[in-house]
Design a protein around this motif. Structure first.
Motif, PDB file in Angstrom:
ATOM      1  N   ALA A 144       9.816 -10.166   8.225  1.00  0.00           N
ATOM      2  CA  ALA A 144       9.609  -9.969   6.788  1.00  0.00           C
ATOM      3  C   ALA A 144       9.454  -8.484   6.525  1.00  0.00           C
ATOM      4  N   PRO A 145       9.889  -8.027   5.363  1.00  0.00           N
ATOM      5  CA  PRO A 145       9.689  -6.624   5.011  1.00  0.00           C
ATOM      6  C   PRO A 145       8.199  -6.277   5.003  1.00  0.00           C
ATOM      7  N   VAL A 146       7.873  -5.081   5.395  1.00  0.00           N
ATOM      8  CA  VAL A 146       6.484  -4.646   5.527  1.00  0.00           C
ATOM      9  C   VAL A 146       5.712  -4.769   4.214  1.00  0.00           C
ATOM     10  N   ASP A 147       6.393  -4.666   3.087  1.00  0.00           N
ATOM     11  CA  ASP A 147       5.688  -4.751   1.804  1.00  0.00           C
ATOM     12  C   ASP A 147       5.300  -6.185   1.447  1.00  0.00           C
ATOM     13  N   ARG A 148       5.778  -7.183   2.190  1.00  0.00           N
ATOM     14  CA  ARG A 148       5.413  -8.575   1.926  1.00  0.00           C
ATOM     15  C   ARG A 148       4.278  -9.077   2.810  1.00  0.00           C
ATOM     16  N   TRP A 149       3.955  -8.338   3.869  1.00  0.00           N
ATOM     17  CA  TRP A 149       2.817  -8.692   4.701  1.00  0.00           C
ATOM     18  C   TRP A 149       1.537  -8.461   3.894  1.00  0.00           C
ATOM     19  N   ARG A 150       0.489  -9.240   4.173  1.00  0.00           N
ATOM     20  CA  ARG A 150      -0.787  -9.105   3.460  1.00  0.00           C
ATOM     21  C   ARG A 150      -1.767  -8.320   4.330  1.00  0.00           C
ATOM     22  N   TRP A 151      -2.163  -7.171   3.839  1.00  0.00           N
ATOM     23  CA  TRP A 151      -3.002  -6.248   4.589  1.00  0.00           C
ATOM     24  C   TRP A 151      -4.480  -6.541   4.345  1.00  0.00           C
ATOM     25  N   LYS A 152      -5.259  -6.607   5.417  1.00  0.00           N
ATOM     26  CA  LYS A 152      -6.693  -6.850   5.283  1.00  0.00           C
ATOM     27  C   LYS A 152      -7.305  -5.808   4.356  1.00  0.00           C
ATOM     28  N   ASP A 153      -8.158  -6.274   3.463  1.00  0.00           N
ATOM     29  CA  ASP A 153      -8.834  -5.419   2.476  1.00  0.00           C
ATOM     30  C   ASP A 153      -7.830  -4.630   1.635  1.00  0.00           C
ATOM     31  N   ASP A 154      -6.602  -5.148   1.515  1.00  0.00           N
ATOM     32  CA  ASP A 154      -5.554  -4.465   0.755  1.00  0.00           C
ATOM     33  C   ASP A 154      -5.471  -2.988   1.139  1.00  0.00           C
ATOM     34  N   PHE A 155      -5.437  -2.730   2.455  1.00  0.00           N
ATOM     35  CA  PHE A 155      -5.390  -1.346   2.934  1.00  0.00           C
ATOM     36  C   PHE A 155      -4.124  -0.640   2.465  1.00  0.00           C
ATOM     37  N   PHE A 156      -3.000  -1.364   2.464  1.00  0.00           N
ATOM     38  CA  PHE A 156      -1.733  -0.820   1.976  1.00  0.00           C
ATOM     39  C   PHE A 156      -1.204  -1.670   0.828  1.00  0.00           C
ATOM     40  N   ALA A 157      -0.494  -1.036  -0.076  1.00  0.00           N
ATOM     41  CA  ALA A 157       0.300  -1.724  -1.093  1.00  0.00           C
ATOM     42  C   ALA A 157       1.543  -0.881  -1.299  1.00  0.00           C
ATOM     43  N   PHE A 158       2.664  -1.530  -1.511  1.00  0.00           N
ATOM     44  CA  PHE A 158       3.944  -0.845  -1.644  1.00  0.00           C
ATOM     45  C   PHE A 158       4.520  -1.159  -3.014  1.00  0.00           C
ATOM     46  N   GLY A 159       4.966  -0.139  -3.719  1.00  0.00           N
ATOM     47  CA  GLY A 159       5.535  -0.401  -5.026  1.00  0.00           C
ATOM     48  C   GLY A 159       6.106   0.837  -5.682  1.00  0.00           C
ATOM     49  N   HIS A 160       6.614   0.631  -6.881  1.00  0.00           N
ATOM     50  CA  HIS A 160       7.200   1.710  -7.672  1.00  0.00           C
ATOM     51  C   HIS A 160       6.317   2.116  -8.840  1.00  0.00           C
ATOM     52  N   LEU A 161       5.139   1.459  -8.960  1.00  0.00           N
ATOM     53  CA  LEU A 161       4.243   1.758 -10.073  1.00  0.00           C
ATOM     54  C   LEU A 161       2.801   1.513  -9.655  1.00  0.00           C
ATOM     55  N   GLY A 162       1.975   2.532  -9.845  1.00  0.00           N
ATOM     56  CA  GLY A 162       0.552   2.410  -9.529  1.00  0.00           C
ATOM     57  C   GLY A 162      -0.282   3.225 -10.495  1.00  0.00           C
ATOM     58  N   PHE A 163      -1.499   2.775 -10.705  1.00  0.00           N
ATOM     59  CA  PHE A 163      -2.432   3.431 -11.626  1.00  0.00           C
ATOM     60  C   PHE A 163      -3.679   3.799 -10.829  1.00  0.00           C
TER      61      PHE A 163
END
Length: 195
Positions: A144-163
């Protein structure tokens, strides 16, 4: 001391939609008085593009006694992380098997055998190489693409938009929950940390 941040990432926004959706959310935050309309140099590395806390900033946080910093909107391919430390574990999106990424006898040291495939996939994601982003699960064998794995404590998130909210106290859950509807029902991930 350091600088603290909280980031809400729209993990469903496309590269084409990110700027429009980001402007829509900023307009909402300005209308609510949570941030100022005029960009300023109020955030770390914001190059004068941050939005300082507005007069109703307190409605977004649990404790409004500290009004330093502001909002920075990230538009474009970004790997968001929690700042200091290393990710501890990640869960397969297919079978929900958990992979520990740190050594048991040295909890803050990465296990190179487990962490190595993810490190390469993160680099692939940064470079926009879709094939290089895939990581195979040790349990089910599916990739699976790395951005679909669920990271403990949401350590990483991958995207095109963040606040990213710099140096604000904890955001209220109800405030964070407002982001998804304003982003067209997109899935969001909240992460925070310190630099």
């Amino acid at each position: 001391m350091g600088d603290y941040f909280q980031t809400i990432v729209d993990v469903d926004a496309t590269a084409e939609d990110a700027a429009r959706l980001g402007a829509k959310v900023v307009a909402w935050l300005v209308a609510e008085g949570i941030v100022e309309a005029e960009p300023s140099n109020c955030v770390l590395d914001g190059d004068g593009r941050g939005h300082a806390a507005g007069p109703r900033y307190g409605t977004a946080v649990h404790d409004d006694t500290y009004e330093n910093g502001g909002l920075y909107v990230h538009v474009g391919r970004t790997m968001f992380d929690s700042g200091q430390g290393h990710p501890e574990a990640v869960t397969c999106p297919h079978c929900s098997a958990r992979t520990e990424l740190t050594l048991a006898d040295q909890p803050w040291e990465p296990d190179d055998e487990a962490w190595g495939p993810f490190r390469g996939a993160i680099r692939g994601w940064d470079e926009g190489d879709a094939e290089a982003t895939k990581v195979g699960c040790r349990s089910c064998g599916r990739a699976a693409p790395v951005d679909r794995w669920r990271w403990k404590d949401d350590f990483f998130a991958f995207g095109h938009l963040g606040f990213t909210f710099w140096n604000w106290t904890n955001l209220r859950d109800a405030f964070v929950a407002e982001f998804s509807p304003r982003l067209g029902g997109h899935r969001t991930v909240e992460l925070g940390g310190k630099l």
